[in-house]
Scaffold this active site. Structure first.
Site, PDB file in Angstrom:
ATOM      1  N   LYS A  20       0.839  -1.198   0.000  1.00  0.00           N
ATOM      2  CA  LYS A  20       0.000   0.000   0.000  1.00  0.00           C
ATOM      3  C   LYS A  20       0.880   1.257   0.000  1.00  0.00           C
ATOM      4  O   LYS A  20       2.101   1.168   0.223  1.00  0.00           O
ATOM      5  CB  LYS A  20      -0.925  -0.051   1.213  1.00  0.00           C
ATOM      6  CG  LYS A  20      -1.931  -1.226   1.159  1.00  0.00           C
ATOM      7  CD  LYS A  20      -2.773  -1.303   2.427  1.00  0.00           C
ATOM      8  CE  LYS A  20      -3.857  -2.374   2.327  1.00  0.00           C
ATOM      9  NZ  LYS A  20      -4.664  -2.465   3.575  1.00  0.00           N
ATOM     10  N   TYR A  60     -12.324  -3.590  -3.156  1.00  0.00           N
ATOM     11  CA  TYR A  60     -12.840  -3.620  -1.781  1.00  0.00           C
ATOM     12  C   TYR A  60     -14.371  -3.629  -1.739  1.00  0.00           C
ATOM     13  O   TYR A  60     -14.953  -3.184  -0.748  1.00  0.00           O
ATOM     14  CB  TYR A  60     -12.299  -2.423  -0.992  1.00  0.00           C
ATOM     15  CG  TYR A  60     -10.855  -2.584  -0.537  1.00  0.00           C
ATOM     16  CD1 TYR A  60     -10.459  -3.647   0.284  1.00  0.00           C
ATOM     17  CD2 TYR A  60      -9.882  -1.646  -0.886  1.00  0.00           C
ATOM     18  CE1 TYR A  60      -9.144  -3.782   0.726  1.00  0.00           C
ATOM     19  CE2 TYR A  60      -8.565  -1.780  -0.444  1.00  0.00           C
ATOM     20  CZ  TYR A  60      -8.210  -2.844   0.359  1.00  0.00           C
ATOM     21  OH  TYR A  60      -6.906  -2.976   0.807  1.00  0.00           O
ATOM     22  N   PHE A  68     -15.605   2.929   7.370  1.00  0.00           N
ATOM     23  CA  PHE A  68     -14.266   3.385   6.980  1.00  0.00           C
ATOM     24  C   PHE A  68     -14.017   3.277   5.477  1.00  0.00           C
ATOM     25  O   PHE A  68     -12.911   3.551   5.002  1.00  0.00           O
ATOM     26  CB  PHE A  68     -13.190   2.607   7.744  1.00  0.00           C
ATOM     27  CG  PHE A  68     -13.256   1.105   7.551  1.00  0.00           C
ATOM     28  CD1 PHE A  68     -12.697   0.508   6.427  1.00  0.00           C
ATOM     29  CD2 PHE A  68     -13.875   0.292   8.491  1.00  0.00           C
ATOM     30  CE1 PHE A  68     -12.759  -0.868   6.240  1.00  0.00           C
ATOM     31  CE2 PHE A  68     -13.935  -1.092   8.313  1.00  0.00           C
ATOM     32  CZ  PHE A  68     -13.377  -1.672   7.180  1.00  0.00           C
ATOM     33  N   ARG A  96      -1.194 -14.712   4.501  1.00  0.00           N
ATOM     34  CA  ARG A  96      -1.851 -14.036   5.632  1.00  0.00           C
ATOM     35  C   ARG A  96      -0.984 -14.142   6.890  1.00  0.00           C
ATOM     36  O   ARG A  96      -0.934 -13.219   7.703  1.00  0.00           O
ATOM     37  CB  ARG A  96      -3.238 -14.645   5.899  1.00  0.00           C
ATOM     38  CG  ARG A  96      -4.236 -14.510   4.754  1.00  0.00           C
ATOM     39  CD  ARG A  96      -4.743 -13.120   4.519  1.00  0.00           C
ATOM     40  NE  ARG A  96      -5.626 -12.620   5.555  1.00  0.00           N
ATOM     41  CZ  ARG A  96      -6.389 -11.524   5.424  1.00  0.00           C
ATOM     42  NH1 ARG A  96      -6.381 -10.824   4.301  1.00  0.00           N
ATOM     43  NH2 ARG A  96      -7.148 -11.125   6.411  1.00  0.00           N
ATOM     44  N   THR A 102      -5.338  -7.930  10.537  1.00  0.00           N
ATOM     45  CA  THR A 102      -5.753  -6.675   9.914  1.00  0.00           C
ATOM     46  C   THR A 102      -5.236  -5.470  10.704  1.00  0.00           C
ATOM     47  O   THR A 102      -4.732  -4.507  10.131  1.00  0.00           O
ATOM     48  CB  THR A 102      -7.294  -6.631   9.809  1.00  0.00           C
ATOM     49  OG1 THR A 102      -7.711  -7.747   9.017  1.00  0.00           O
ATOM     50  CG2 THR A 102      -7.770  -5.340   9.165  1.00  0.00           C
ATOM     51  N   ARG A 113       2.845  -6.603   9.300  1.00  0.00           N
ATOM     52  CA  ARG A 113       2.100  -5.554  10.014  1.00  0.00           C
ATOM     53  C   ARG A 113       2.549  -5.445  11.465  1.00  0.00           C
ATOM     54  O   ARG A 113       2.574  -4.357  12.046  1.00  0.00           O
ATOM     55  CB  ARG A 113       0.601  -5.826   9.914  1.00  0.00           C
ATOM     56  CG  ARG A 113       0.035  -5.564   8.508  1.00  0.00           C
ATOM     57  CD  ARG A 113      -1.392  -6.049   8.398  1.00  0.00           C
ATOM     58  NE  ARG A 113      -2.008  -5.750   7.111  1.00  0.00           N
ATOM     59  CZ  ARG A 113      -3.127  -6.306   6.682  1.00  0.00           C
ATOM     60  NH1 ARG A 113      -3.761  -7.204   7.441  1.00  0.00           N
ATOM     61  NH2 ARG A 113      -3.640  -5.980   5.513  1.00  0.00           N
ATOM     62  N   ASN A 123      -1.938   0.031   7.315  1.00  0.00           N
ATOM     63  CA  ASN A 123      -1.410  -1.300   7.629  1.00  0.00           C
ATOM     64  C   ASN A 123      -0.557  -1.908   6.517  1.00  0.00           C
ATOM     65  O   ASN A 123      -0.390  -3.109   6.442  1.00  0.00           O
ATOM     66  CB  ASN A 123      -2.518  -2.234   8.114  1.00  0.00           C
ATOM     67  CG  ASN A 123      -3.572  -2.500   7.059  1.00  0.00           C
ATOM     68  OD1 ASN A 123      -3.487  -1.969   5.953  1.00  0.00           O
ATOM     69  ND2 ASN A 123      -4.533  -3.332   7.381  1.00  0.00           N
ATOM     70  N   HIS A 126      -1.601  -5.425   1.488  1.00  0.00           N
ATOM     71  CA  HIS A 126      -2.800  -6.232   1.270  1.00  0.00           C
ATOM     72  C   HIS A 126      -2.407  -7.640   0.853  1.00  0.00           C
ATOM     73  O   HIS A 126      -1.454  -7.820   0.085  1.00  0.00           O
ATOM     74  CB  HIS A 126      -3.665  -5.626   0.152  1.00  0.00           C
ATOM     75  CG  HIS A 126      -4.725  -6.576  -0.332  1.00  0.00           C
ATOM     76  ND1 HIS A 126      -5.926  -6.725   0.312  1.00  0.00           N
ATOM     77  CD2 HIS A 126      -4.730  -7.473  -1.363  1.00  0.00           C
ATOM     78  CE1 HIS A 126      -6.640  -7.663  -0.315  1.00  0.00           C
ATOM     79  NE2 HIS A 126      -5.938  -8.126  -1.330  1.00  0.00           N
ATOM     80  N   GLU A 137      -8.956 -11.090  -7.523  1.00  0.00           N
ATOM     81  CA  GLU A 137      -8.099  -9.902  -7.442  1.00  0.00           C
ATOM     82  C   GLU A 137      -6.993  -9.928  -8.502  1.00  0.00           C
ATOM     83  O   GLU A 137      -6.661  -8.888  -9.083  1.00  0.00           O
ATOM     84  CB  GLU A 137      -7.527  -9.788  -6.023  1.00  0.00           C
ATOM     85  CG  GLU A 137      -8.640  -9.466  -5.015  1.00  0.00           C
ATOM     86  CD  GLU A 137      -8.233  -9.634  -3.551  1.00  0.00           C
ATOM     87  OE1 GLU A 137      -7.037  -9.874  -3.265  1.00  0.00           O
ATOM     88  OE2 GLU A 137      -9.123  -9.527  -2.680  1.00  0.00           O
TER      89      GLU A 137
END
Ligand code: GDP
Ligand code: MG
Length: 160
Positions: A20, A60, A68, A96, A102, A113, A123, A126, A137
């Site tokens: 990100k 998303y 948010f 993950r 998250t 993270r 964070n 992704h 995706e």
């Protein structure tokens, strides 16, 4: 899906990973890529781009009702991001684990993270949450000819 390694078949999966804008701005691209490489995963697609609001709203879309959502789209659309596809056994679940929870404050030290972030709204990275999401995706962010099939010389030393 399953792929051949030499004369063997191994269950491999592809995953969509995106650094990100905060990860890019903070100079974390190298360490993030290294964490997937050193585990044994293979990079088969990578590009830097400024994502449009349109692609982010699609990416998303499951979160469109969340309070948010607008902030989230605004955060990522500041760009640039690094979009990647990684390949290897169990890459979605292991991805993950490499990334963490998250919320960075819930993420174990040793995860991306957990090591580099403090807030859920910043964070860093992704990663797809399921094989179905990963396929969706990857198709959203990459064209077929942007994914590179190549033989990693380490394959036989990563897979038995
Ligand atoms: P992920 O799969 O771990 O990235 O988490 P989700 O799919 O649930 O949420 C997608 C992204 O939305 C997260 O990575 C965060 O960037 C953002 N997000 C999730 N929850 C919150 C929240 O409570 N507040 C804010 N500001 N952003 C959030
Ligand atoms: Mg998610």
């Amino acid at each position: 899906q399953s792929k051949s390694f030499g004369n063997r078949k191994a269950l491999t999966i592809e995953n969509f990973i995106m650094i990100k804008p905060d990860g890019v701005q903070r100079g974390l691209c190298g360490v993030i890529i290294k964490r997937f490489e050193r585990k044994g995963y293979k990079l088969i697609g990578l590009k830097m781009l400024n994502p449009t609001e349109e692609i982010l709203k699609e990416h998303y879309k499951d979160l469109a009702d969340k309070p948010f959502f607008k902030k989230l789209v605004n955060y990522i659309s500041q760009g640039p991001v690094i979009a990647m596809v990684w390949e290897g056994v169990d890459i979605v679940k292991q991805g993950r684990r490499i990334i963490g929870e998250t919320n960075p404050l819930d993420s174990a030290v040793g995860t991306i993270r957990g090591d580099f972030g403090l807030e859920v709204g910043r964070n860093i990275i992704h990663g797809s949450d399921s094989v179905a999401s990963a396929n969706r995706e990857i198709n959203l962010w990459f064209k077929a000819d942007e994914l590179i099939q190549w033989k990693n010389h380490s394959t036989e030393w990563i897979y038995e």
